[in-house]
Design a protein around this motif. Structure first.
Motif, PDB file in Angstrom:
ATOM      1  N   TYR A  65       0.832  -1.202   0.000  1.00 12.51           N
ATOM      2  CA  TYR A  65       0.000   0.000   0.000  1.00 12.51           C
ATOM      3  C   TYR A  65       0.872   1.259   0.000  1.00 12.51           C
ATOM      4  CZ  TYR A  65      -3.638   3.336   1.320  1.00 12.51           C
ATOM      5  OH  TYR A  65      -4.504   4.418   1.344  1.00 12.51           O
ATOM      6  N   GLN A 121      -3.941  -0.001  -3.080  1.00 17.99           N
ATOM      7  CA  GLN A 121      -4.638  -1.048  -2.342  1.00 17.99           C
ATOM      8  C   GLN A 121      -3.618  -1.966  -1.664  1.00 17.99           C
ATOM      9  OE1 GLN A 121      -6.562  -4.049  -4.892  1.00 17.99           O
ATOM     10  NE2 GLN A 121      -5.576  -3.086  -6.660  1.00 17.99           N
ATOM     11  N   ARG A 122      -4.106  -2.670  -0.660  1.00 18.49           N
ATOM     12  CA  ARG A 122      -3.226  -3.578   0.070  1.00 18.49           C
ATOM     13  C   ARG A 122      -3.269  -4.971  -0.551  1.00 18.49           C
ATOM     14  NH1 ARG A 122      -1.444  -1.398   4.794  1.00 18.49           N
ATOM     15  NH2 ARG A 122      -2.574   0.451   5.565  1.00 18.49           N
TER      16      ARG A 122
END
Length: 527
Positions: A29, A41-42
């Motif tokens: 991220y 986004q992770r």
């Protein structure tokens, strides 16, 4: 998501650890790729895959450390990372445009298909030009040390920069500017296995090229074939002087001399040690051993350079053999390198031990002026200086030249890279062209002229730098005593096939001279 980290990995840095740890903890991220795009986004990091390239290379300037130590270093490095880490060796396959695809395929194959890396499940970490290959395959690339790809600006030193700094620092363990940048796992492996000194010796060597060879222009298929063809002759010439016990062959090429020696019943209780610096030849030696080609099981090979340091323990060897090696040290290194080589051999022998050195030789009175008559009738006399991009085309052209015209090409090419020259004049006497030059240069040409398959490689090599008398004097300075059986001689095959009806030598008053010696057998005993 996987992280693929390709590279030679001779050293792991503190920066790399922090970088990886941050990526893993944050799940990528807010990480930035080489194009400047931010990951918004992770991702759960399932593992880090280290692809260790040139895994089949070691002991070379590009790859001084063997794969098994690089792998150990990485595994130690990964102990504190909270995800699985994988290490796969990727052999060098030359310069291929699809090396990235090859790497991914190798990982898939070596992992028994469990790691199927692709642009949908993998980010690549790379700060060198290799990243372009992965981008072409559709992978997103994370820059690690690379700050600006266009300007090639880096946030910190690359691992190879640190390797060179260690090699240049006599007390690197006490230099905070180095140790604080190197991960503790690397420091442990480097110190435990004494890698700093080994790497320093390899990187500072003036003779060996980047990939562990003396010359990059050698055709190994031709070279290996030649070594095998003359092995029996070499062994018969040297075998009467071999002392049993610990026997070393330095510059062992493809192990042909050792193979002959290991078949000798008088040496059945001996141990044989082959030393070869050229990676391609070293690989062949080991393959032959795996194939069971040596009748004595106590045959060992090592990839080392015998010029800059000892390759055996002091006072340990009963016999050391070298063949066609000392002239290469003089040619590609320096006179000091050759003198160091001689002294190293003396130091390695037991008292009474013998160094058997077989090589080409220069003539006595090499500065003497001679008139050389070369035939113009055995080939073409046109376009001797024509250039070719392809070595086979050049070889065919040279073979088609007359002995006279090939000399003109020799005088143009010989030691050109070293900025040396062959001084000569052409005088016409009774309608015949005589080349007036030093006897040493005439001998250089006659010994070299037929090596057309590796012409540019041979043009670096000086054969006639020392006469037999010169060798005797230098060996004595090192502490050796030259045995009476030592001698310079003319190889009868060379005389018949390369000199007769092609070359004649005369004094300035037109007295014909004998051909200078072609080879020498030097039996040097440690006293």
């Amino acid at each position: 998501m996987y992280l693929l980290f390709p590279g030679r990995h001779h050293l792991m840095t503190s920066f790399q650890f922090s970088y990886l740890q941050n990526l893993i903890e944050r799940g990528l991220y807010q990480a930035q790729d080489v194009e400047g795009e931010i990951i918004d986004q992770r991702h759960t990091i399932e593992g880090v895959v280290f692809a260790v390239t040139s895994a089949n290379h070691s002991g070379t300037k590009r790859n001084p450390i063997p794969f098994y130590l690089r792998a150990m270093m990485i595994q130690e490095f990964c102990k504190e990372l909270k995800v699985p880490c994988y290490v796969y060796g990727i052999d060098d396959v030359g310069h291929v445009p699809n090396f990235a695809a090859y790497t991914v395929k190798q990982i898939r194959h070596q992992s028994d298909l469990s790691l199927d890396l692709n642009p949908n499940n993998t980010y690549v970490i790379c700060s060198t030009a290799v990243l372009n290959m992965y981008q072409e395959l559709g992978y997103k690339v994370l820059p690690a040390e690379l700050k600006d790809a266009q300007k090639q600006v880096f946030e910190t030193e690359l691992p190879w920069d640190m390797v060179e700094q260690i090699a240049a620092s006599p007390q690197w363990q006490h230099d905070d500017s180095i140790t604080l940048k190197i991960h503790a796992s690397t420091q442990q492996i480097w110190q435990t296995y004494g890698l700093a000194e080994k790497v320093k010796n390899i990187l500072s060597d003036p003779i060996i090229g980047e990939d562990g060879d003396i010359t990059s222009s050698r055709d190994y298929n031709t070279y290996v074939r030649q070594m095998d063809e003359i092995a029996e002759i070499q062994f018969k010439e040297t075998s009467p002087y071999i002392l049993p016990g610990r026997i070393g062959d330095i510059g062992c090429a493809v192990g042909s001399w050792i193979k002959q020696a290991s078949d000798d019943s008088k040496l059945r209780e001996s141990d044989f040690y082959g030393i070869e610096v050229a990676r391609q030849l070293f690989d062949i030696c080991n393959q032959r051993k795996h194939n069971g080609e040596f009748s004595n099981p106590n045959v060992f090979f090592a990839q080392k350079n015998a010029v800059t340091s000892l390759v055996f323990e002091k006072n340990a060897m009963n016999t050391i053999h070298t063949s066609s090696l000392t002239h290469e040290i003089e040619s590609y290194g320096s006179r000091n390198d050759l003198l160091s080589f001689i002294q190293n051999r003396y130091d390695e022998l037991v008292s009474g031990g013998v160094w058997i050195n077989r090589d080409v030789i220069g003539p006595e009175n090499g500065d003497q002026e001679v008139y050389m008559l070369l035939t113009e009738e055995d080939g073409s006399n046109d376009a001797f200086d024509q250039q070719f991009a392809d070595s086979k085309a050049l070889s065919a052209h040279l073979k088609g030249l007359s002995t006279y015209s090939r000399f003109l090409r020799f005088a143009q090419d010989f030691r050109k890279a070293e900025k040396e020259t062959v001084d000569y004049n052409i005088k016409e006497i009774d309608n015949q062209k005589y080349i007036v030059l030093k006897l040493r240069d005439a001998a250089e040409y006659t010994l070299t002229k037929d090596y057309t398959d590796n012409w540019y490689s041979e043009m670096h090599e000086r054969f006639c730098f020392w006469s037999f008398t010169d060798w005797e004097a230098e060996l004595k300075k090192a502490g050796f005593q030259l045995a009476k059986n030592s001698h310079a001689y003319n190889n009868p095959w060379i005389t018949k096939n390369r000199f007769d009806d092609k070359v004649k030598l005369f004094t300035p008053d037109m007295q014909e001279l004998p051909y200078p010696p072609t080879n020498a057998l030097l039996i040097a005993r440690k006293v």
